[in-house]
Write an enzyme that holds these catalytic residues in place. Structure first.
Site, PDB file in Angstrom:
ATOM      1  CG  ASP A 141      45.032  34.252  41.015  1.00  0.00           C
ATOM      2  OD1 ASP A 141      44.233  34.191  41.953  1.00  0.00           O
ATOM      3  OD2 ASP A 141      44.933  33.564  39.981  1.00  0.00           O
ATOM      4  CD  GLU A 144      44.419  32.574  45.748  1.00  0.00           C
ATOM      5  OE1 GLU A 144      43.251  32.223  45.946  1.00  0.00           O
ATOM      6  OE2 GLU A 144      44.937  32.565  44.618  1.00  0.00           O
TER       7      GLU A 144
HETATM    8  C1  GLC Z   1      42.318  32.393  42.475  1.00  0.00           C
HETATM    9  C2  GLC Z   1      41.148  33.348  42.467  1.00  0.00           C
HETATM   10  C3  GLC Z   1      39.939  32.645  41.907  1.00  0.00           C
HETATM   11  C4  GLC Z   1      40.238  32.156  40.506  1.00  0.00           C
HETATM   12  C5  GLC Z   1      41.495  31.303  40.488  1.00  0.00           C
HETATM   13  C6  GLC Z   1      41.974  31.078  39.090  1.00  0.00           C
HETATM   14  O1  GLC Z   1      42.165  31.352  43.364  1.00  0.00           O
HETATM   15  O2  GLC Z   1      40.938  33.843  43.762  1.00  0.00           O
HETATM   16  O3  GLC Z   1      38.811  33.483  41.893  1.00  0.00           O
HETATM   17  O4  GLC Z   1      39.165  31.401  40.008  1.00  0.00           O
HETATM   18  O5  GLC Z   1      42.565  31.938  41.169  1.00  0.00           O
HETATM   19  O6  GLC Z   1      42.541  32.256  38.573  1.00  0.00           O
END
Ligand code: GLC
Length: 544
Positions: free
Chosen positions: A200, A241
Site C-alpha cells: 500500500d 501501489e
Molecule cells: C491505499 C488504499 C486505500 C486506503 C489508503 C490508506 O491508497 O488503496 O483504500 O484508504 O491506502 O491506507
C-alpha cells in the site's frame, strides 16, 4: 515452481468481508471464501489478492490496522486463513495479501504506548513534533476529511504526522526497530503460505516526513524488503501501489532488485480517456509514455479497484472529459479527482462496450488484475458514503442478500444491491452460469485464451499503424509466440487497414473475437470490426 509466475497470471482482488458469509452473521469470512474456490478456479483466476483482513477498528475499510499478525475475528481465525491458503494451493491459486506499512490505526498498541510514554521504544515508531509546522498540508489525500498532515494528540501533548486520515498515524519507517517489526510481519505471513504482498501507498512510505528522514537512498528500503522476502520464499513478490508519473516507475523497479510489479495507474487513466473519446489514440499515447518493463518486471493492469477511480494522471481538461462521459453528476465524483462508480453502470451496461474494455485489459502488456463482481457486471450503490459505493457484497444468486449471506437480518454491515439494473435479482453468478451467452461465460473464455497467448504477459509489444484513429492495434512477441490484438473503440462498425509486414501478416489465426468475421485478408491487410469490436490473432501454432 516458476519464480516468474506473476508474468502470466490473472489476479482477482476481493475483500473477505464482502465475498461469502459461511456462518450467517452477515459478514463474509474465510470459511465462505474457501467454499468459493471452485468458482474462482472455474473462472480461471491464478492468484487472489486479499484486501486487509487484520484486526482493525475499520475506519478505513481495514487499511487502519491494529494488529499485523492476526485475522480479524469477524472473518475467522488464523486457522481458517491457513485452511484457505492451503485449499487455494490445491486449486493452483496463489494468494497475495495487502501490506500496509505506511501507517497503523491509532488503536494499534504501538501508538497507544507511544502517546503515553516518550521514553518507550514505541514513541519513535511514529513521527512527532511539538509545534505544527508552517506548511502542515504537504501531502493531503482526502481533502474533505483532513485538516493537514499533522494532528494534535491530547495524551502525547504533541502533533503526529499522518498522510491519510487522522486516525492513521504514519510509521517512522526509517527507525531500525520499525524495520525489524516489518520483517516479523513479512516472515510471519510468508510462513503461512502466501506468495507475496500488495504494498500500500509505496511512494508515501519513502518520503521524508518531519524528523523521519532516510539516510541515503530511500529505495534501499525496497531492496531490503525484496531480498528479505526472497530469502524466505524465492517466488514471493511485491506488487506496489505507485500512483506516479511513468518516468518514475523505474525508480521503484530498481535494477530488478526492488518491487517486481507496479500497478499501471497511468495506463488505467488513459483507458478511460479512450473509452470517453471512443478512440484508440489515448492508449497508444500512454503506451509510448510508459517504459517497457524488463523481462523480470511486470505492470499490473486494471480497470477498477476498491478505491475511487483516481484520474489524477490526466490533465484537468482530459479529466473533465471523462467526468462528463462517465460521472456527470456530482454524487458520482469524489475527492475532486475521481469517480466512485463501477465499470458496468459507467458504460450504461452496454455489453459490447464492457467486452471491449476487458478484451483490452486482457491483451494489453502486463498482468490483468480483476476486481470481484466485474466478471458478472456488478454495479454501484451511490447512496452509500464515499468509496463504499463500490464495495457492496458479491451477488451470487437471487436469494436474500444476493446469496452472499444466510443472515435473517434485513440490515447487514455491507449491503447487497437489490434492485435496479445491476441489482442481484438481475445480475448474479448462478443465473449467468446457466446462460452460455452471459458475461461470466465470456469472461471465463477470455481468461482462458489470454493465458494461452502468453506473449501478452511475457512479451514486448509493438503498436501497429492503422488508417483509423478509432482503432488500436498492437502486437506482442515473446520467444516464438506472436499475438495481434485489434480493438475498435467506436460504437460503429468499421474497416481498418493495418500496416503489417508480410512476416507479421502471414499465418495469423483468429483466436478470440466479439463475433464471427470473414477471415483476415492478408493481401489487402484490411480488417472488419463490429461496433466496439475486437479481434485477436495468433501466429498459427504450426509456425510457433
Ligand atoms: C491505499 C488504499 C486505500 C486506503 C489508503 C490508506 O491508497 O488503496 O483504500 O484508504 O491506502 O491506507
Amino acid at each position: 515452481m516458476s519464480k516468474y509466475w506473476y508474468k502470466n497470471a490473472v489476479i482477482y482482488s476481493l475483500h473477505v468481508e464482502s465475498f461469502m458469509d459461511a456462518d450467517g452473521d452477515g459478514i463474509g469470512d474465510f470459511k465462505g471464501l474457501t467454499r468459493s474456490l471452485d468458482y474462482l478456479a472455474g473462472l480461471g483466476v491464478s492468484c487472489v489478492w486479499l484486501l486487509p483482513f487484520f484486526p482493525s477498528p475499520n475506519r478505513d475499510h481495514g487499511y487502519d490496522i491494529s494488529d499485523y499478525l492476526n485475522v480479524d475475528q469477524k472473518f475467522g481465525t488464523l486457522g481458517h486463513f491457513v485452511e484457505f491458503v492451503d485449499a487455494a494451493e490445491e486449486y493452483g491459486i496463489r494468494v497475495i495479501i495487502d501490506l500496509v506499512l505506511n501507517h497503523t490505526s491509532v488503536d494499534h498498541p504501538w501508538f497507544q504506548e507511544a502517546r503515553k510514554n516518550k521514553n518507550s521504544k514505541y514513541y519513535n515508531y511514529y513521527i512527532w513534533l511539538d509545534e505544527k509546522p508552517a506548511n502542515s498540508h504537504e501531502d493531503i489525500i482526502f481533502a474533505h476529511h483532513q485538516d493537514g498532515n499533522w494532528e494534535y494528540d491530547e495524551v502525547a501533548g504533541q502533533y503526529f504526522y499522518h498522510t491519510f486520515y487522522q486516525h492513521q498515524p504514519d510509521l517512522n519507517i526509517t527507525n531500525p526497530d520499525v524495520q525489524e517489526e516489518i520483517r516479523y510481519i513479512l516472515q510471519f505471513w510468508l510462513k503461512l503460505g502466501i506468495s507475496g504482498f500488495r504494498m500500500d501507498a509505496v511512494p508515501h512510505m519513502l518520503r521524508n516526513k518531519g524528523k523521519s528522514k532516510f539516510k541515503g537512498d530511500p529505495f534501499k528500503f525496497l531492496r531490503d524488503l525484496r531480498s528479505f522476502i526472497q530469502d524466505q520464499r524465492n517466488d514471493a513478490i511485491l506488487l506496489a501501489e505507485v500512483d506516479t508519473e511513468p518516468e518514475k516507475y523505474e525508480d521503484f523497479f530498481g535494477q530488478g532488485d526492488q518491487v517486481q510489479m507496479l500497478f499501471n495507474f497511468y495506463l488505467n487513466n488513459y483507458i478511460y480517456l479512450a473509452l470517453a473519446r471512443k478512440s484508440g489514440k489515448p492508449i497508444a499515447k500512454a503506451l509510448k509514455d510508459i517504459p517497457q518493463t524488463s523481462i523480470k518486471e511486470q505492470m499490473g493492469t486494471f480497470i477498477r479497484n476498491h478505491d475511487e477511480l483516481d484520474l489524477e494522471r490526466l490533465t484537468k481538461k482530459e479529466r473533465e472529459e471523462v467526468f462528463k462521459a462517465f460521472a456527470p453528476e456530482p454524487n458520482m465524483q469524489i475527492y475532486g479527482r475521481g469517480i466512485r462508480r463501477r465499470l458496468a453502470p459507467m458504460l450504461g451496461n452496454n455489453r459490447a462496450w464492457i467486452e471491449l474494455t476487458y478484451s483490452l485489459l486482457f491483451s494489453l502488456p502486463g498482468t490483468p488484475v480483476l476486481r470481484y463482481g466485474d466478471e458478472i457486471g456488478m454495479g454501484d450503490d451511490l447512496s452509500l458514503e464515499e468509496r463504499n459505493s463500490v464495495r457492496t457484497t458479491m451477488q451470487w444468486s437471487m436469494e436474500n442478500h444476493g446469496g452472499f449471506s444466510a443472515s435473517k437480518k434485513q440490515d447487514i454491515p455491507l449491503p447487497a444491491i437489490k434492485d435496479g439494473k445491476n441489482g442481484y435479482k438481475k445480475i448474479n453468478v448462478h443465473d449467468q452460469m446457466r446462460n452460455p451467452k452471459s458475461l461470466l461465460n465470456w469472461m471465463e473464455r477470455a481468461i482462458s485464451v489470454r493465458k494461452e497467448c502468453r506473449e501478452f504477459g511475457w512479451g514486448d509489444y509493438e503498436l501497429i499503424k492503422t488508417n483509423n484513429d478509432r482503432v488500436l492495434a498492437h502486437f506482442c512477441h515473446w520467444q516464438n509466440g506472436h499475438t495481434l490484438a485489434v480493438h475498435n473503440f467506436n460504437n460503429k462498425a468499421c474497416e481498418v487497414k493495418l500496416r503489417l509486414t508480410k512476416d507479421q501478416a502471414d499465418h495469423l489465426i483468429e483466436c478470440f473475437a466479439d463475433r464471427r468475421y470473414t477471415p483476415f485478408d492478408v493481401s489487402t491487410r484490411i480488417l472488419k470490426l463490429g461496433p466496439f469490436g475486437y479481434r485477436w490473432f495468433r501466429r498459427s501454432s504450426l509456425f510457433l
